[in-house]
Design a protein around this motif. Sequence first.
Motif, PDB file in Angstrom:
ATOM      1  N   ARG A  29      63.730  32.059   2.398  1.00 60.50           N
ATOM      2  CA  ARG A  29      63.074  32.811   3.476  1.00 60.50           C
ATOM      3  C   ARG A  29      61.630  32.341   3.650  1.00 60.50           C
ATOM      4  O   ARG A  29      61.155  32.161   4.782  1.00 60.50           O
ATOM      5  CB  ARG A  29      63.104  34.306   3.182  1.00 60.50           C
ATOM      6  N   GLY A  30      60.925  32.135   2.550  1.00 58.27           N
ATOM      7  CA  GLY A  30      59.548  31.658   2.638  1.00 58.27           C
ATOM      8  C   GLY A  30      59.463  30.309   3.330  1.00 58.27           C
ATOM      9  O   GLY A  30      58.558  30.064   4.135  1.00 58.27           O
ATOM     10  N   MET A  31      60.425  29.423   3.042  1.00 57.25           N
ATOM     11  CA  MET A  31      60.436  28.106   3.687  1.00 57.25           C
ATOM     12  C   MET A  31      60.746  28.248   5.178  1.00 57.25           C
ATOM     13  O   MET A  31      60.062  27.670   6.023  1.00 57.25           O
ATOM     14  CB  MET A  31      61.466  27.200   3.005  1.00 57.25           C
ATOM     15  N   ASP A  32      61.758  29.034   5.511  1.00 53.69           N
ATOM     16  CA  ASP A  32      62.172  29.145   6.911  1.00 53.69           C
ATOM     17  C   ASP A  32      61.164  29.890   7.782  1.00 53.69           C
ATOM     18  O   ASP A  32      61.075  29.632   8.982  1.00 53.69           O
ATOM     19  CB  ASP A  32      63.543  29.809   7.009  1.00 53.69           C
ATOM     20  N   ARG A  33      60.411  30.797   7.221  1.00 55.12           N
ATOM     21  CA  ARG A  33      59.393  31.524   7.987  1.00 55.12           C
ATOM     22  C   ARG A  33      58.022  30.888   7.815  1.00 55.12           C
ATOM     23  O   ARG A  33      57.034  31.377   8.345  1.00 55.12           O
ATOM     24  CB  ARG A  33      59.330  33.000   7.538  1.00 55.12           C
ATOM     25  N   ARG A  34      57.961  29.806   7.038  1.00 58.91           N
ATOM     26  CA  ARG A  34      56.695  29.166   6.680  1.00 58.91           C
ATOM     27  C   ARG A  34      55.697  30.198   6.180  1.00 58.91           C
ATOM     28  O   ARG A  34      54.521  30.200   6.540  1.00 58.91           O
ATOM     29  CB  ARG A  34      56.126  28.369   7.844  1.00 58.91           C
ATOM     30  N   VAL A 161      64.105  35.292  19.966  1.00 59.27           N
ATOM     31  CA  VAL A 161      63.800  33.929  19.565  1.00 59.27           C
ATOM     32  C   VAL A 161      63.129  33.975  18.193  1.00 59.27           C
ATOM     33  O   VAL A 161      62.201  34.747  17.968  1.00 59.27           O
ATOM     34  CB  VAL A 161      62.887  33.250  20.602  1.00 59.27           C
ATOM     35  N   ALA A 162      63.636  33.160  17.287  1.00 61.03           N
ATOM     36  CA  ALA A 162      63.073  33.094  15.943  1.00 61.03           C
ATOM     37  C   ALA A 162      61.702  32.446  15.979  1.00 61.03           C
ATOM     38  O   ALA A 162      61.425  31.593  16.819  1.00 61.03           O
ATOM     39  CB  ALA A 162      64.002  32.288  15.037  1.00 61.03           C
ATOM     40  N   THR A 163      60.850  32.871  15.080  1.00 64.62           N
ATOM     41  CA  THR A 163      59.560  32.211  14.894  1.00 64.62           C
ATOM     42  C   THR A 163      59.453  31.817  13.431  1.00 64.62           C
ATOM     43  O   THR A 163      60.091  32.409  12.569  1.00 64.62           O
ATOM     44  CB  THR A 163      58.386  33.140  15.275  1.00 64.62           C
ATOM     45  N   HIS A 164      58.667  30.802  13.177  1.00 61.50           N
ATOM     46  CA  HIS A 164      58.478  30.327  11.805  1.00 61.50           C
ATOM     47  C   HIS A 164      57.142  30.823  11.268  1.00 61.50           C
ATOM     48  O   HIS A 164      56.300  30.052  10.816  1.00 61.50           O
ATOM     49  CB  HIS A 164      58.581  28.800  11.748  1.00 61.50           C
ATOM     50  N   ASP A 165      56.978  32.146  11.341  1.00 60.23           N
ATOM     51  CA  ASP A 165      55.788  32.789  10.806  1.00 60.23           C
ATOM     52  C   ASP A 165      56.067  34.282  10.694  1.00 60.23           C
ATOM     53  O   ASP A 165      57.191  34.725  10.888  1.00 60.23           O
ATOM     54  CB  ASP A 165      54.558  32.496  11.692  1.00 60.23           C
ATOM     55  N   THR A 166      55.031  35.057  10.425  1.00 62.54           N
ATOM     56  CA  THR A 166      55.232  36.490  10.196  1.00 62.54           C
ATOM     57  C   THR A 166      55.371  37.301  11.480  1.00 62.54           C
ATOM     58  O   THR A 166      55.482  38.523  11.417  1.00 62.54           O
ATOM     59  CB  THR A 166      54.092  37.065   9.336  1.00 62.54           C
ATOM     60  N   THR A 167      55.388  36.645  12.662  1.00 60.34           N
ATOM     61  CA  THR A 167      55.698  37.371  13.898  1.00 60.34           C
ATOM     62  C   THR A 167      57.201  37.472  14.121  1.00 60.34           C
ATOM     63  O   THR A 167      57.638  38.123  15.067  1.00 60.34           O
ATOM     64  CB  THR A 167      55.043  36.705  15.131  1.00 60.34           C
ATOM     65  N   ASP A 168      57.986  36.860  13.249  1.00 60.59           N
ATOM     66  CA  ASP A 168      59.442  36.952  13.332  1.00 60.59           C
ATOM     67  C   ASP A 168      59.862  38.411  13.149  1.00 60.59           C
ATOM     68  O   ASP A 168      59.245  39.144  12.371  1.00 60.59           O
ATOM     69  CB  ASP A 168      60.067  36.082  12.227  1.00 60.59           C
ATOM     70  N   PRO A 169      60.913  38.853  13.858  1.00 64.85           N
ATOM     71  CA  PRO A 169      61.346  40.254  13.733  1.00 64.85           C
ATOM     72  C   PRO A 169      61.683  40.684  12.307  1.00 64.85           C
ATOM     73  O   PRO A 169      61.623  41.877  11.993  1.00 64.85           O
ATOM     74  CB  PRO A 169      62.598  40.326  14.611  1.00 64.85           C
ATOM     75  N   SER A 170      62.002  39.755  11.423  1.00 68.60           N
ATOM     76  CA  SER A 170      62.349  40.125  10.049  1.00 68.60           C
ATOM     77  C   SER A 170      61.161  40.722   9.287  1.00 68.60           C
ATOM     78  O   SER A 170      61.345  41.312   8.227  1.00 68.60           O
ATOM     79  CB  SER A 170      62.910  38.916   9.293  1.00 68.60           C
ATOM     80  N   TYR A 171      59.941  40.595   9.827  1.00 66.13           N
ATOM     81  CA  TYR A 171      58.765  41.166   9.188  1.00 66.13           C
ATOM     82  C   TYR A 171      58.401  42.541   9.756  1.00 66.13           C
ATOM     83  O   TYR A 171      57.519  43.213   9.233  1.00 66.13           O
ATOM     84  CB  TYR A 171      57.558  40.231   9.338  1.00 66.13           C
ATOM     85  N   ASP A 172      59.039  42.958  10.845  1.00 68.78           N
ATOM     86  CA  ASP A 172      58.703  44.235  11.467  1.00 68.78           C
ATOM     87  C   ASP A 172      59.034  45.389  10.529  1.00 68.78           C
ATOM     88  O   ASP A 172      60.163  45.502  10.045  1.00 68.78           O
ATOM     89  CB  ASP A 172      59.467  44.421  12.785  1.00 68.78           C
TER      90      ASP A 172
END
Length: 184
Positions: A29-34, A161-172
Amino acid sequence: MTADAEVSERLGRLEDGAAIRECMMRYARGMDRRDRDLLRSAYHDGAVDDHIGFVGEVDDFIDWAFAYHSTQTRYQHYLLNHTAEIDGDEAHAETYYLFVGTDREPANHITLSGGRYVDRLERRGGRWAIADRICVVEWNAESTSFITDEVIAMMAGSMKVATHDTTDPSYDRPLVASRADAPS
């Protein structure tokens, strides 16, 4: 050994195995979300990663990996079969991976790769993390992706749309899915 001691030992092995699997998930996850902090948490200080042309300490590896992934529009690391042999505060693990990445140049060039992460982990201060890693590539294939940036743009209104940072929905937190207006 008493029944309580046996249960306690079994529980400890289960907890250690779960902590090691969670370490592998933090890596992916850390790699994919940078997400540098999350990725770094999968490694101990001084850890060495031998990874497809790079051999060095963890912080240099992360810089190298993020630079590589910055040349891609989309990528994911999938973790598959996983085993861990735990001996006290040391473990040896093998985790199969599948990597899929779409490059910016040439446009829509896709790389598919499969292999194994072979790790030596240590428990330090109660935390399991990688001390040494060798990335073993079993196979690699290249092709052209039919999911182009144009196709994604056409679907933008109907998909996240996926993002490769902490704006990705998985961080909400809390995660709240969009709700269509209910008919009255």
